[in-house]
Design a protein around this motif. Sequence first.
Motif, short mmCIF file in Angstrom:
data_model
loop_
_atom_site.label_atom_id
_atom_site.label_comp_id
_atom_site.label_asym_id
_atom_site.label_seq_id
_atom_site.Cartn_x
_atom_site.Cartn_y
_atom_site.Cartn_z
N GLY A 10 0.81 -1.21 0.00
CA GLY A 10 0.00 0.00 0.00
C GLY A 10 0.85 1.26 0.00
N LEU A 11 1.89 1.28 0.81
CA LEU A 11 2.77 2.44 0.86
C LEU A 11 3.48 2.64 -0.47
CD1 LEU A 11 3.92 4.71 2.58
CD2 LEU A 11 5.72 3.14 3.30
N LEU A 12 3.94 1.55 -1.06
CA LEU A 12 4.59 1.63 -2.37
C LEU A 12 3.63 2.17 -3.43
CD1 LEU A 12 7.12 1.00 -4.07
CD2 LEU A 12 6.13 -1.27 -4.47
N ALA A 13 2.39 1.72 -3.40
CA ALA A 13 1.39 2.19 -4.37
C ALA A 13 1.10 3.68 -4.18
CB ALA A 13 0.11 1.38 -4.24
N VAL A 14 1.03 4.14 -2.94
CA VAL A 14 0.77 5.56 -2.68
C VAL A 14 1.92 6.41 -3.21
CG1 VAL A 14 0.54 7.29 -0.85
CG2 VAL A 14 -0.78 5.19 -0.74
N VAL A 15 3.15 5.99 -2.94
CA VAL A 15 4.31 6.77 -3.38
C VAL A 15 4.40 6.78 -4.91
CG1 VAL A 15 6.84 6.83 -3.36
CG2 VAL A 15 5.59 6.46 -1.24
N LEU A 16 4.26 5.61 -5.53
CA LEU A 16 4.34 5.55 -6.99
C LEU A 16 3.20 6.32 -7.65
CD1 LEU A 16 5.48 1.92 -7.80
CD2 LEU A 16 6.73 4.04 -8.13
N GLY A 17 2.00 6.19 -7.11
CA GLY A 17 0.87 6.92 -7.65
C GLY A 17 1.05 8.43 -7.56
N ALA A 18 1.58 8.89 -6.45
CA ALA A 18 1.85 10.33 -6.30
C ALA A 18 2.91 10.79 -7.29
CB ALA A 18 2.29 10.63 -4.87
N PRO A 44 -3.63 9.04 -9.47
CA PRO A 44 -4.58 9.10 -8.35
C PRO A 44 -5.34 7.78 -8.13
CG PRO A 44 -4.78 11.06 -9.68
CD PRO A 44 -3.86 10.14 -10.42
N VAL A 45 -5.58 7.04 -9.19
CA VAL A 45 -6.23 5.74 -9.04
C VAL A 45 -5.32 4.79 -8.25
CG1 VAL A 45 -7.10 3.72 -10.28
CG2 VAL A 45 -7.64 6.01 -11.11
N VAL A 46 -4.04 4.80 -8.57
CA VAL A 46 -3.07 3.96 -7.85
C VAL A 46 -2.95 4.41 -6.40
CG1 VAL A 46 -0.66 3.23 -7.78
CG2 VAL A 46 -1.85 3.32 -9.96
N VAL A 47 -2.99 5.72 -6.16
CA VAL A 47 -2.95 6.23 -4.78
C VAL A 47 -4.16 5.73 -4.01
CG1 VAL A 47 -3.13 8.31 -3.36
CG2 VAL A 47 -1.55 8.26 -5.28
N LEU A 48 -5.33 5.78 -4.61
CA LEU A 48 -6.54 5.32 -3.95
C LEU A 48 -6.46 3.82 -3.63
CD1 LEU A 48 -9.36 6.02 -2.96
CD2 LEU A 48 -10.20 5.49 -5.25
N LEU A 51 -4.18 3.43 -0.68
CA LEU A 51 -4.79 3.80 0.59
C LEU A 51 -5.73 2.71 1.10
CD1 LEU A 51 -5.50 7.59 -0.02
CD2 LEU A 51 -3.76 6.58 1.48
N VAL A 52 -6.47 2.10 0.20
CA VAL A 52 -7.36 1.00 0.59
C VAL A 52 -6.53 -0.18 1.09
CG1 VAL A 52 -9.01 -0.70 -0.29
CG2 VAL A 52 -9.25 1.71 -0.92
N THR A 53 -5.43 -0.47 0.40
CA THR A 53 -4.55 -1.56 0.82
C THR A 53 -3.94 -1.26 2.18
OG1 THR A 53 -4.05 -1.99 -1.51
CG2 THR A 53 -2.59 -2.98 0.11
N LEU A 54 -3.54 -0.02 2.42
CA LEU A 54 -3.02 0.37 3.73
C LEU A 54 -4.07 0.18 4.82
CD1 LEU A 54 -1.01 3.63 2.98
CD2 LEU A 54 -0.10 1.51 3.93
N TYR A 55 -5.29 0.54 4.53
CA TYR A 55 -6.38 0.39 5.49
C TYR A 55 -6.54 -1.08 5.90
CZ TYR A 55 -11.11 0.09 7.32
OH TYR A 55 -12.20 -0.20 8.10
N PHE A 56 -6.59 -1.96 4.91
CA PHE A 56 -6.75 -3.38 5.22
C PHE A 56 -5.50 -3.95 5.89
CE2 PHE A 56 -10.19 -3.15 2.03
CZ PHE A 56 -11.21 -3.60 2.85
#
Length: 65
Positions: A10-18, A44-48, A51-56
């Motif tokens: 999730g963190l990797l996806a947020v950073v790459l998406g940003a 932004p889709v990858v960031v979203l 974030l969902v992956t981080l939540y879970f």
Amino acid sequence: MRGWFRLTLGLLAVVLGALWTVQGLGYAGDSVMTGHRIWAVVGPVVVLIGLVTLYFGLRARRGRG
């Protein structure tokens, strides 16, 4: 070790998406992705998703997942 994989992914996806969003908007130079609007949409889709992956991942770490 529950949830660590989801948190990392999730963190990797947020950073790459940003990063992809910034490149797609043309703010980061010296990349083949700079200025291409598709990355301003995909980012932004990858960031979203991240974030969902981080939540879970956090829920799994707390024992609820």
